[in-house]
Design a protein around this motif. Structure first.
Motif, mmCIF file in Angstrom:
data_model
loop_
_atom_site.group_PDB
_atom_site.id
_atom_site.type_symbol
_atom_site.label_atom_id
_atom_site.label_comp_id
_atom_site.label_asym_id
_atom_site.label_seq_id
_atom_site.Cartn_x
_atom_site.Cartn_y
_atom_site.Cartn_z
ATOM 1 N N LEU B 20 0.824 -1.204 0.000
ATOM 2 C CA LEU B 20 0.000 0.000 0.000
ATOM 3 C C LEU B 20 0.863 1.260 0.000
ATOM 4 N N LYS B 21 1.924 1.249 0.784
ATOM 5 C CA LYS B 21 2.782 2.444 0.853
ATOM 6 C C LYS B 21 3.403 2.740 -0.507
ATOM 7 N N LEU B 22 3.895 1.698 -1.175
ATOM 8 C CA LEU B 22 4.483 1.891 -2.507
ATOM 9 C C LEU B 22 3.415 2.350 -3.503
ATOM 10 N N LEU B 23 2.243 1.730 -3.389
ATOM 11 C CA LEU B 23 1.137 2.023 -4.293
ATOM 12 C C LEU B 23 0.710 3.489 -4.196
ATOM 13 N N LEU B 24 0.620 4.007 -2.964
ATOM 14 C CA LEU B 24 0.154 5.385 -2.784
ATOM 15 C C LEU B 24 1.178 6.384 -3.311
ATOM 16 N N VAL B 25 2.467 6.070 -3.108
ATOM 17 C CA VAL B 25 3.495 6.948 -3.668
ATOM 18 C C VAL B 25 3.374 6.943 -5.181
ATOM 19 N N ALA B 26 3.201 5.750 -5.754
ATOM 20 C CA ALA B 26 3.075 5.631 -7.209
ATOM 21 C C ALA B 26 1.848 6.399 -7.706
ATOM 22 N N ASP B 27 0.707 6.270 -7.011
ATOM 23 C CA ASP B 27 -0.523 6.967 -7.406
ATOM 24 C C ASP B 27 -0.335 8.483 -7.398
ATOM 25 N N THR B 29 2.517 10.335 -7.436
ATOM 26 C CA THR B 29 3.611 10.963 -8.159
ATOM 27 C C THR B 29 3.640 10.548 -9.614
ATOM 28 N N ASN B 30 2.755 9.641 -10.009
ATOM 29 C CA ASN B 30 2.823 9.061 -11.344
ATOM 30 C C ASN B 30 4.178 8.433 -11.582
ATOM 31 N N CYS B 31 4.734 7.867 -10.535
ATOM 32 C CA CYS B 31 6.074 7.318 -10.666
ATOM 33 C C CYS B 31 6.042 5.938 -10.018
ATOM 34 N N SER B 32 6.223 4.918 -10.835
ATOM 35 C CA SER B 32 6.034 3.548 -10.384
ATOM 36 C C SER B 32 7.237 3.048 -9.588
ATOM 37 N N PRO B 33 7.057 1.990 -8.810
ATOM 38 C CA PRO B 33 8.191 1.403 -8.102
ATOM 39 C C PRO B 33 9.311 0.979 -9.060
ATOM 40 N N GLU B 34 8.946 0.558 -10.278
ATOM 41 C CA GLU B 34 9.979 0.168 -11.267
ATOM 42 C C GLU B 34 10.840 1.372 -11.650
ATOM 43 N N PHE B 35 10.172 2.534 -11.755
ATOM 44 C CA PHE B 35 10.867 3.766 -12.103
ATOM 45 C C PHE B 35 11.930 4.083 -11.041
ATOM 46 N N LEU B 36 11.558 3.917 -9.761
ATOM 47 C CA LEU B 36 12.517 4.145 -8.670
ATOM 48 C C LEU B 36 13.648 3.119 -8.731
ATOM 49 N N GLU B 37 13.314 1.877 -9.099
ATOM 50 C CA GLU B 37 14.340 0.833 -9.242
ATOM 51 C C GLU B 37 15.368 1.231 -10.294
ATOM 52 N N MET B 38 14.880 1.818 -11.400
ATOM 53 C CA MET B 38 15.789 2.222 -12.477
ATOM 54 C C MET B 38 16.719 3.341 -12.011
ATOM 55 N N ILE B 39 16.154 4.310 -11.276
ATOM 56 C CA ILE B 39 16.979 5.401 -10.752
ATOM 57 C C ILE B 39 18.036 4.822 -9.810
ATOM 58 N N LYS B 40 17.584 3.884 -8.953
ATOM 59 C CA LYS B 40 18.480 3.280 -7.987
ATOM 60 C C LYS B 40 19.629 2.553 -8.695
ATOM 61 N N ASP B 41 19.306 1.814 -9.751
ATOM 62 C CA ASP B 41 20.342 1.090 -10.512
ATOM 63 C C ASP B 41 21.383 2.054 -11.071
ATOM 64 N N ASP B 42 20.892 3.160 -11.648
ATOM 65 C CA ASP B 42 21.816 4.124 -12.254
ATOM 66 C C ASP B 42 22.668 4.821 -11.197
ATOM 67 N N ILE B 43 22.047 5.208 -10.077
ATOM 68 C CA ILE B 43 22.819 5.840 -8.998
ATOM 69 C C ILE B 43 23.898 4.880 -8.512
ATOM 70 N N PHE B 44 23.504 3.623 -8.342
ATOM 71 C CA PHE B 44 24.473 2.621 -7.874
ATOM 72 C C PHE B 44 25.647 2.511 -8.839
ATOM 73 N N SER B 45 25.364 2.439 -10.150
ATOM 74 C CA SER B 45 26.464 2.237 -11.086
ATOM 75 C C SER B 45 27.378 3.458 -11.158
ATOM 76 N N VAL B 46 26.801 4.663 -11.009
ATOM 77 C CA VAL B 46 27.641 5.873 -11.034
ATOM 78 C C VAL B 46 28.514 5.940 -9.782
ATOM 79 N N VAL B 47 27.887 5.782 -8.599
ATOM 80 C CA VAL B 47 28.649 5.922 -7.352
ATOM 81 C C VAL B 47 29.706 4.821 -7.221
#
Lengths: 263, 96
Positions: B20-27, B29-47
């Motif tokens: 529910l917490k993930l769902l409400l954030v997604a609702d 911000t129009n930003c899905s949990p997958e979208f956050l996963e992609m940002i996280k992957d890119d941040i990880f690879s840069v750092v």
């Protein structure tokens, strides 16, 4: 000072109508003059839950269109002479009424009643906009389920965008046994997620089914939900009653199996 | 009897709360949990080009923070990336 309260939820089937009937009955029991309005045009239900379905002559749309006077459409409750129901129309749809007409209707009722309770239809379309138009305050009903809470969150956002005064939460159908074993979100979890003040919690109680079958709201009766509803009504009248979640009244067999499982 | 713990590895009430917490954030911000996963992957690879970090320790999420301009709250992306303790000694904050 009279107050117009809308009972809403977003999702259907979470207990808006049952809650409206029981809060209306409870406030009347406590001496208030109460008008219950069913705003679900086309899907009339509050009359059945109140047990007044056989007395309907005129309805909300008739009042709005001027086919009758308000007094002709209001049905007096069987038990409380200070409780009235304005039924919805069964053969029309939500486009038969607009928000301005609803504001006028609630303003008119304020002259004769202390509390005007609006039972809102499910959804976020015109029926919802009609129901909230004249309201001073909103009660959002939800159950401890992902889908119901998601819809409640959306409704709360819409109510805040419309500058609704006070918005409070009622968590319905709580099963303390399931919460205890971790298979249901607790009332605290729901409050934490929705971030609005809690007005009360109603246990999942078999007596509600019985009461709906009979068309007699159970507020104030010696049942877990009857007491929880009465507490909600007293809180609405300003009494400071701590919120507890009573155990739901369930059948003998399930209570027995529950006991055996614990033993 | 249906054993929820066996199926989800976690009590179902807790599973519902997290979903529910993930769902409400997604609702909101129009930003899905997958979208956050992609940002996280890119941040990880840069750092990880500069520092030794563990993918499992990286946390990326959305929150609200006081705006630098006024008293308003604004949505913010946050990332928590723990680094090797031997790199920094003592307590201090450095911000650029």
């Amino acid at each position: 000072m009279s107050e117009v309260i809308v009972i809403t939820s977003g999702k259907g089937g979470v207990g808006k109508t049952t809650t409206s009937a029981n809060i209306g009955t409870g406030l009347a029991m406590l001496g208030m003059r109460v008008a219950l309005i069913d705003t679900d045009i086309g899907l009339r239900n509050l009359d059945v839950v109140m047990g007044l379905e056989n007395r309907i002559v005129y309805n909300l749309v008739d009042v709005v269109e001027g086919n009758c006077r308000m007094k002709q459409a209001l049905i007096r409750d069987k038990r409380y002479p200070n409780l009235y129901l304005l039924p919805s129309a069964q053969t029309r749809d939500k486009s038969a009424v607009n928000p301005e007409q609803m504001i006028k209707l609630t303003e008119d009722l304020k002259e004769d009643f202390d509390y005007i309770l609006l039972d809102c239809p499910a959804g976020i379309e015109q029926g919802f906009r009609n129901a909230i138009a004249g309201a001073d305050r909103a009660l959002v009903v939800t159950t401890p389920e992902v889908s119901a809470i998601r819809d409640a969150d959306r409704i709360i956002g819409l109510l805040e965008a419309k500058d609704m005064g006070q918005v409070q939460l009622i968590v319905n159908r709580v099963r303390t046994d399931m919460v205890r074993r971790g298979d249901m979100m607790s009332v605290d979890d729901v409050m934490d997620i929705l971030a609005i003040p809690l007005l009360g919690a109603i246990p999942d109680d078999e007596s509600i089914v019985v009461s709906t079958n009979q068309g007699e709201p159970l507020t104030g009766t010696d049942t877990p939900s009857g007491q929880a509803y009465l507490d909600i009504c007293k809180r609405l009248l300003g009494e400071d009653i701590p919120i507890t979640v009573p155990e739901g009244g369930r059948g003998f067999i399930s209570r027995l199996t529950g006991f055996l499982k614990r033993a | 009897m249906y054993r929820s713990r066996r199926v989800f590895g976690n009590r179902s009430g807790e599973v519902a709360r997290k979903r529910l917490k993930l769902l409400l954030v997604a609702d909101k911000t129009n930003c899905s949990p997958e979208f956050l996963e992609m940002i996280k992957d890119d941040i990880f690879s840069v750092v990880s080009k500069y520092l030794e970090i563990d993918r499992g320790d990286v946390e990326v999420g959305l929150t609200r923070t006081a705006s630098c301009k006024g008293s308003d709250y604004v949505p913010a992306l946050y990332a928590s990336i723990p680094i090797d303790g031997r790199l920094l000694r003592g307590n201090f904050n450095a911000v650029i």
